[in-house]
Design an enzyme around this catalytic site. Structure first.
Site, PDB file in Angstrom:
ATOM      1  N   LYS A  20      43.519  43.063  28.737  1.00  0.00           N
ATOM      2  CA  LYS A  20      42.256  43.104  29.493  1.00  0.00           C
ATOM      3  C   LYS A  20      42.482  42.679  30.941  1.00  0.00           C
ATOM      4  O   LYS A  20      41.994  43.325  31.871  1.00  0.00           O
ATOM      5  CB  LYS A  20      41.227  42.154  28.845  1.00  0.00           C
ATOM      6  CG  LYS A  20      39.987  41.961  29.696  1.00  0.00           C
ATOM      7  CD  LYS A  20      38.999  40.993  29.089  1.00  0.00           C
ATOM      8  CE  LYS A  20      39.280  39.546  29.382  1.00  0.00           C
ATOM      9  NZ  LYS A  20      38.966  39.089  30.742  1.00  0.00           N
ATOM     10  N   ASN A  21      43.215  41.590  31.118  1.00  0.00           N
ATOM     11  CA  ASN A  21      43.352  41.056  32.472  1.00  0.00           C
ATOM     12  C   ASN A  21      44.362  41.827  33.317  1.00  0.00           C
ATOM     13  O   ASN A  21      44.634  41.447  34.449  1.00  0.00           O
ATOM     14  CB  ASN A  21      43.657  39.559  32.436  1.00  0.00           C
ATOM     15  CG  ASN A  21      42.413  38.788  32.008  1.00  0.00           C
ATOM     16  OD1 ASN A  21      41.303  39.334  32.042  1.00  0.00           O
ATOM     17  ND2 ASN A  21      42.589  37.544  31.594  1.00  0.00           N
ATOM     18  N   ARG A  93      33.762  38.832  35.912  1.00  0.00           N
ATOM     19  CA  ARG A  93      34.494  38.109  36.931  1.00  0.00           C
ATOM     20  C   ARG A  93      35.519  39.008  37.634  1.00  0.00           C
ATOM     21  O   ARG A  93      35.780  38.894  38.830  1.00  0.00           O
ATOM     22  CB  ARG A  93      35.212  36.924  36.264  1.00  0.00           C
ATOM     23  CG  ARG A  93      36.220  36.193  37.113  1.00  0.00           C
ATOM     24  CD  ARG A  93      35.562  35.354  38.171  1.00  0.00           C
ATOM     25  NE  ARG A  93      36.545  34.646  38.987  1.00  0.00           N
ATOM     26  CZ  ARG A  93      36.223  33.877  40.004  1.00  0.00           C
ATOM     27  NH1 ARG A  93      34.963  33.691  40.326  1.00  0.00           N
ATOM     28  NH2 ARG A  93      37.138  33.274  40.705  1.00  0.00           N
ATOM     29  N   ASP A 117      32.344  34.979  32.387  1.00  0.00           N
ATOM     30  CA  ASP A 117      32.153  33.837  31.512  1.00  0.00           C
ATOM     31  C   ASP A 117      31.752  32.600  32.298  1.00  0.00           C
ATOM     32  O   ASP A 117      32.201  32.393  33.419  1.00  0.00           O
ATOM     33  CB  ASP A 117      33.449  33.568  30.752  1.00  0.00           C
ATOM     34  CG  ASP A 117      33.822  34.756  29.889  1.00  0.00           C
ATOM     35  OD1 ASP A 117      32.906  35.405  29.372  1.00  0.00           O
ATOM     36  OD2 ASP A 117      35.021  35.038  29.763  1.00  0.00           O
ATOM     37  N   ASP A 306      43.234  30.545  28.482  1.00  0.00           N
ATOM     38  CA  ASP A 306      42.616  31.528  27.595  1.00  0.00           C
ATOM     39  C   ASP A 306      43.022  31.353  26.137  1.00  0.00           C
ATOM     40  O   ASP A 306      42.365  31.864  25.246  1.00  0.00           O
ATOM     41  CB  ASP A 306      42.982  32.952  28.045  1.00  0.00           C
ATOM     42  CG  ASP A 306      42.306  33.301  29.353  1.00  0.00           C
ATOM     43  OD1 ASP A 306      41.303  32.653  29.678  1.00  0.00           O
ATOM     44  OD2 ASP A 306      42.792  34.205  30.046  1.00  0.00           O
TER      45      ASP A 306
END
Ligand code: EPU
Length: 420
Positions: A20-21, A93, A117, A306
């Site tokens: 995802k990141n 974000r 978040d 995370d």
């Protein structure tokens, strides 16, 4: 809503989703080059869909051409819009990484304040300071930031903290700046390396990604990505490992470089996990009650913030007392109350969490407030001795590609119910 029943040992193999990141930054990076981009190993995530909407709002349409392949058509300079729709920007974000590419391509940007978040304050001063060093000028608008620049010019930028997304922004702004940019105290995350590699495939000249000093020699122009495969998701890998730690069993993770998770693997080994490490994955086994450990989150290569909620969930049943300290975000503790509903013995003191491992957890009805907190609740529910219901699962699906299917394939007793 997920309904989860007590689950026995997990067994099977997982092909890990793309990170995802990484994908969210690669999608932003496509804005740097006109034409049609092709990305492989793209995970199906809520956040990817939001980023697709954001890109569409600036003129870059995308479509799925195969289950994990995404094309993005980026218009020429004059047609690219510098004001991404706030409605979408406010949801994630990662939208902050539009600052670099839009400034570079349009010479201006107006970005609503990024959401995502809720971990306490999430300022963007390091981004603005770094981009200002390259010649951008920023002014604050109500709930937005506006930046303009005639030409980005390379310089040496020392980041006050190795911020992951600020490093992403600097890489993208510097790629086509005139002259050389040195990013010092850069973030070293594997997803930053992935972004740098993708930019190099587009024609950028970047060295040092993965170290704390990255050098970018600006080039005139970049070309589209002709098929770039997103790096495997180490946070998803950590999540499935924590699920294994909770209920035992043996799983194989494919599509991740274990070297990028070295400290985590060491910690899990200290708890009683057994590993067989391969080049593109690993085999993990848990066949006894885990031992408590102390953990502190740190920027990469330390234990990632995370991983923390899932590790805390796993430790609620370990033998002994664990202390987990959060060093990155001030407010990443909201899920603790939810974990307590399972009967977990947890107290928080400042940025520390003290966990006294219990023999059993009981099922509970709980709510996910963010992606990783939601994953932690799933893990607790798997290890509880009676059924649980998890609400707010859209948060979980913002970051995990088919978590229910993946866990079911390993033997977990989890199903989706439409009614909340
Ligand atoms: N910080 C500042 N000013 C800034 C930027 C950051 O003070 O301008 C501070 C933050 O407040 C925080 C620390 O620096 O205390 C670290 O923040 P960082 O900028 O590194 O985090 P991020 O880039 O906003 C990314 C990931 C997060 C992950 C962190 C840390 C994305 C989209 N998000 O956030 O991922 O927790 O790095 O590794 O890449 C997640 O995947 O669930 C997630 C939250």
């Amino acid at each position: 809503m997920y309904v989860i029943a007590p689950t026995g040992p997990l067994r099977g193999e997982i092909a890990l989703q793309g990170a995802k990141n990484s994908i969210l930054k690669l999608m932003a990076a496509t804005l740097l080059a006109e034409g049609e981009h092709l990305l492989y190993n793209v995970p199906h995530l809520g956040d990817v869909e939001i980023m697709r909407q954001i890109l569409a709002s600036v003129g870059a349409e995308s479509s799925w051409v195969a289950p994990h392949e995404l094309t993005i058509k980026v218009p020429r300079r004059g047609e690219l819009v510098a004001t991404p729709l706030r409605e979408y920007v406010g949801k994630i974000r990662a939208s902050v990484v539009l600052l670099g590419p839009l400034l570079s391509r349009c010479g201006e940007v107006e970005l609503g304040l990024p959401g995502g978040d809720d971990f306490g304050g999430r300022p963007i001063d390091i981004h603005l300071e770094g981009l200002s060093r390259l010649g951008a000028e920023f002014s604050e608008q109500p709930h937005a930031v506006r930046g303009v620049c005639h030409q980005l010019v390379g310089d040496t930028v020392v980041l006050e903290f190795p911020s992951h997304t600020a490093t992403d922004n600097m890489l993208m702004a510097a790629a086509c700046a005139s002259g050389t940019t040195v990013i010092d105290n850069a973030a070293r995350e594997p997803e930053v390396v992935d972004l740098a590699q993708a930019l190099c495939q587009m024609g950028a000249k970047i060295t040092g990604a993965g170290t704390s000093r990255i050098v970018v020699e600006g080039v005139q122009e970049l070309s589209p990505l002709r098929g770039y495969s997103v790096v495997g998701d180490r946070v998803a890998a950590a999540t499935y490992l924590c699920a294994l730690g909770m209920v035992g069993g043996e799983i194989k993770l494919e599509g991740i470089d274990p070297a990028t998770m070295e400290i985590l693997i060491r910690k899990l080994g200290a708890m009683g996990f057994e590993f067989e490490v391969h080049e593109s994955g690993l085999m993990a086994q848990v066949d006894k009650r885990l031992r408590a450990v102390n953990i502190q989150t740190l920027p990469y290569p330390g234990v990632a913030t995370d991983y923390k909620p899932m590790m805390v969930a796993m430790l609620t049943r370990a033998d002994g007392v664990s202390v987990v300290s959060e060093n990155l975000f001030s407010g990443r503790f909201r899920y603790l109350e939810e974990l307590q509903r399972f009967g977990a013995n947890i107290i928080s003191e400042g940025h520390h969490v003290v966990i006294r491992g219990a023999e059993t957890l009981v099922g509970a009805r709980v709510t996910a407030f963010d992606i990783r907190a939601g994953a932690a609740l799933v893990i607790a529910a798997l290890g509880a001795c009676s059924p649980s219901q998890i609400l707010g699962v859209s948060h979980i699906e913002r970051g995990y590609d088919d978590p229910v299917g993946t866990l079911r394939a390993l033997g977990a007793e989890i199903r989706v119910e439409e009614r909340e």
